[in-house]
Design a protein around this motif. Sequence first.
Motif, PDB file in Angstrom:
ATOM      1  N   SER A 291      -1.625  -6.691  -1.379  1.00  0.00           N
ATOM      2  CA  SER A 291      -1.885  -7.045   0.011  1.00  0.00           C
ATOM      3  C   SER A 291      -2.598  -8.388   0.143  1.00  0.00           C
ATOM      4  O   SER A 291      -2.365  -9.121   1.104  1.00  0.00           O
ATOM      5  CB  SER A 291      -2.729  -5.950   0.672  1.00  0.00           C
ATOM      6  OG  SER A 291      -3.103  -6.301   1.976  1.00  0.00           O
TER       7      SER A 291
ATOM      8  N   THR B  38       5.671  -7.900   8.049  1.00  0.00           N
ATOM      9  CA  THR B  38       6.040  -8.952   7.098  1.00  0.00           C
ATOM     10  C   THR B  38       7.408  -9.564   7.391  1.00  0.00           C
ATOM     11  O   THR B  38       7.598 -10.771   7.273  1.00  0.00           O
ATOM     12  CB  THR B  38       6.036  -8.384   5.672  1.00  0.00           C
ATOM     13  OG1 THR B  38       6.846  -7.205   5.629  1.00  0.00           O
ATOM     14  CG2 THR B  38       4.623  -8.029   5.234  1.00  0.00           C
TER      15      THR B  38
ATOM     16  N   ASP C 233       3.084  -1.382  -1.085  1.00  0.00           N
ATOM     17  CA  ASP C 233       2.533  -2.738  -1.031  1.00  0.00           C
ATOM     18  C   ASP C 233       2.780  -3.393   0.326  1.00  0.00           C
ATOM     19  O   ASP C 233       1.880  -3.996   0.915  1.00  0.00           O
ATOM     20  CB  ASP C 233       3.030  -3.610  -2.194  1.00  0.00           C
ATOM     21  CG  ASP C 233       4.539  -3.687  -2.305  1.00  0.00           C
ATOM     22  OD1 ASP C 233       5.238  -3.548  -1.292  1.00  0.00           O
ATOM     23  OD2 ASP C 233       5.034  -3.890  -3.439  1.00  0.00           O
TER      24      ASP C 233
ATOM     25  N   THR D 121       0.573  -1.507   2.997  1.00  0.00           N
ATOM     26  CA  THR D 121      -0.840  -1.877   2.938  1.00  0.00           C
ATOM     27  C   THR D 121      -1.057  -3.254   3.549  1.00  0.00           C
ATOM     28  O   THR D 121      -2.047  -3.497   4.248  1.00  0.00           O
ATOM     29  CB  THR D 121      -1.335  -1.856   1.477  1.00  0.00           C
ATOM     30  OG1 THR D 121      -1.133  -0.549   0.928  1.00  0.00           O
ATOM     31  CG2 THR D 121      -2.809  -2.203   1.396  1.00  0.00           C
ATOM     32  N   ARG D 122      -0.118  -4.154   3.302  1.00  0.00           N
ATOM     33  CA  ARG D 122      -0.244  -5.497   3.876  1.00  0.00           C
ATOM     34  C   ARG D 122      -0.115  -5.458   5.400  1.00  0.00           C
ATOM     35  O   ARG D 122      -0.867  -6.117   6.120  1.00  0.00           O
ATOM     36  CB  ARG D 122       0.820  -6.424   3.278  1.00  0.00           C
ATOM     37  CG  ARG D 122       0.527  -7.910   3.503  1.00  0.00           C
ATOM     38  CD  ARG D 122       1.567  -8.779   2.834  1.00  0.00           C
ATOM     39  NE  ARG D 122       1.169 -10.171   2.816  1.00  0.00           N
ATOM     40  CZ  ARG D 122       0.532 -10.773   1.822  1.00  0.00           C
ATOM     41  NH1 ARG D 122       0.206 -10.089   0.746  1.00  0.00           N
ATOM     42  NH2 ARG D 122       0.196 -12.051   1.893  1.00  0.00           N
TER      43      ARG D 122
ATOM     44  N   ARG E 223      -3.180  -4.130   6.792  1.00  0.00           N
ATOM     45  CA  ARG E 223      -4.212  -5.169   6.764  1.00  0.00           C
ATOM     46  C   ARG E 223      -4.097  -6.100   7.968  1.00  0.00           C
ATOM     47  O   ARG E 223      -5.093  -6.438   8.617  1.00  0.00           O
ATOM     48  CB  ARG E 223      -4.091  -5.960   5.459  1.00  0.00           C
ATOM     49  CG  ARG E 223      -5.230  -6.932   5.211  1.00  0.00           C
ATOM     50  CD  ARG E 223      -4.820  -8.383   5.425  1.00  0.00           C
ATOM     51  NE  ARG E 223      -4.002  -8.886   4.353  1.00  0.00           N
ATOM     52  CZ  ARG E 223      -3.599 -10.164   4.277  1.00  0.00           C
ATOM     53  NH1 ARG E 223      -3.934 -11.017   5.220  1.00  0.00           N
ATOM     54  NH2 ARG E 223      -2.820 -10.555   3.295  1.00  0.00           N
TER      55      ARG E 223
ATOM     56  N   SER F 182      -9.443 -10.766   4.814  1.00  0.00           N
ATOM     57  CA  SER F 182      -8.362 -10.074   4.111  1.00  0.00           C
ATOM     58  C   SER F 182      -8.912  -9.045   3.129  1.00  0.00           C
ATOM     59  O   SER F 182      -8.416  -7.918   3.039  1.00  0.00           O
ATOM     60  CB  SER F 182      -7.478 -11.082   3.376  1.00  0.00           C
ATOM     61  OG  SER F 182      -6.878 -11.977   4.276  1.00  0.00           O
TER      62      SER F 182
ATOM     63  N   THR G 216      -8.351  -5.044   3.713  1.00  0.00           N
ATOM     64  CA  THR G 216      -7.560  -4.377   2.668  1.00  0.00           C
ATOM     65  C   THR G 216      -8.370  -3.307   1.959  1.00  0.00           C
ATOM     66  O   THR G 216      -7.875  -2.205   1.697  1.00  0.00           O
ATOM     67  CB  THR G 216      -7.051  -5.405   1.652  1.00  0.00           C
ATOM     68  OG1 THR G 216      -6.284  -6.410   2.324  1.00  0.00           O
ATOM     69  CG2 THR G 216      -6.176  -4.736   0.599  1.00  0.00           C
TER      70      THR G 216
END
Length: 621
Positions: A238, A319, A439, A442-443, A446, A469, A473
């Motif tokens: 993340s 993303t 992954d 989680t990003r 965040r 960040s 995270t």
Amino acid sequence: MNTFPLLLIVLGVFTIAYRYYSALLATRAFMLDDRNITPAHRFKDGHNYVPSPKWVVFGHHFAAIAGAGPLVGPTLAAQFGYAPGLIWLVAGAVLAGAVQDLTVLIGSLRHNGKSLPYIVQREIGPITGLFAMIAVVLILIVAMAGLAIIVVNALSQSAWGIFTIGMTIPIAMVMGVWMFKSNANKVTVIGPSIFGVSALIASLVGGHWMANSSFAHLLLFDSHEIVLLLCGYGFFASVLPVWLLLEPRDYLSTYVKLGTLGALIAGVLIVHPKLQFPAFTQYIHGGGPVIPGKLFPFLFVTIACGAISGFHALVSSGTTPKLINKETDARFIGYGAMLGESLVGVLALIAACSMMPGDYFAINVSPAVFAGLGMHAVNLPEFSREIGEQLAGRTGGAVSLAIGMAQIFRGIPGMKALMGYWYHYAILFEALFILTTIDAGTRVARYVMQELMGKIYKPLGRTNWLPSSLLATGFIVFCWGYLIWGGTIATIWPLFGTANQLLASIALATMTTWLVNHGKAIYAWCTLLPALFVLITTISAGVLSIENIFWPMAMSNVNVVQGWIESGLMVAFIIGAIVIVGSAAVRCVRTLRGVPPPSATASETEPGKVSLEPAAPFRCC
């Protein structure tokens, strides 16, 4: 029943749906136009906003959304027979899941790549947006726990699996540097792709050597140790730049996913495995050993991703919109990737239902429960010997799916002696699915957490500020790690499924509001009808889960804290979904009566503002 005609029908339905229905949405309802500058170009920073080729973004998006749900959900739902899951996977994906993914992706592109809560804020109202932001953070935490626990059960005490999965991290980082930093003017794809696939195959073969070497004990971890490893991976994936680990790893895993998908299709068409399960079992009325509830409504939260998934809406507004190069790429990435995931779910259902029922239940329930079912394992002892691991009682769906897949591959001429390799390849396939969702998830969590923290202290809302960040995270990873530490598949999966589907109803209701606010109310039925169906079925399942699972835990002498936490979360999810969807309905009515929506206050020159006039004559085909 023979699976050959079944698979051909599914492929035909998906082809027609993509050809016509997705085109209707893209050109008539949202009017995608490549003259609109995407957020990846507008805010290009080389860290989060990175314009990328269509196939690379498709790989990232497909890898991020295709997690445990389309694999484990259909496998667990096989308890009801093959027909209910198959119908919901196909109809749900075409009419609900792919519609949600595409519309939210477009909505995020039109809002500068911002998250779903931001879209709620702009289209429904600021108070509802804040409410949605809190709800999304909670739902994401539960989603990460629900996905990660599958990996924990599958990789526990498996040196082969740990080695192969672990090697994907350095392989992906080498690919990331090669793809994005070796040539300053363009993204290099072919060389890194060949390297990545070759290295991954070598890791799979090397895992067998490692598991039989004197170093094997170094890679044998219990469930709690694997939880810690997953938390560490989720944290670094993340925080690191998206091009260094997350995007190349997702792209690499897509080769495995799509390659395995193609191999499974070929395997089904060659082997013609017979479905050993009936269309409907006696457990549709409840009392099943894997899913204790009835077919309605629990089928719709058990298959939590293959038909529709609220988690996808967070990737589509997280993303992915920050990577899209051209606006018209959204149709292929949003609608197409969801159909691909649904096909994975169909193949997972076929693989599970091609097992003998005795073998299926011997894996998916504890030995004590299986002893009371009056069934006998048929092929499982032989499979355990060939693979070299004890398979009975390894609940969660991952192991039974791997056995089902290995059986199909084993039936191909000349492949019978490779059962162990096929099984561990299937575990690799499943783990890559799940970890790439962890992954990316989680990003995304965040990002949303930073937006929320930014309302308290503005610098904390900056996604490119390292202290913010790290703090966001760390909080997210700690929360989902705690849920896994004390939970089981029986407690976390119903919570995940309910939260996930309620988020889907919120996303569809939000995009219904977008269509109404922007003068496209005639197409609002495309998102409104699935939103209502998902909301009703999921609230029903949530109430029953509280009554039958979580409240009894809270009242017992064991897992009291876990029971109270999960009961509270379920209540919060239900109330939050009702409030947000209700607010969306009120906003739609007010807009139709002539009251300007919040988004109408945006300046005509605001970046990302898109004209409602079509760039070319309407064309839905």
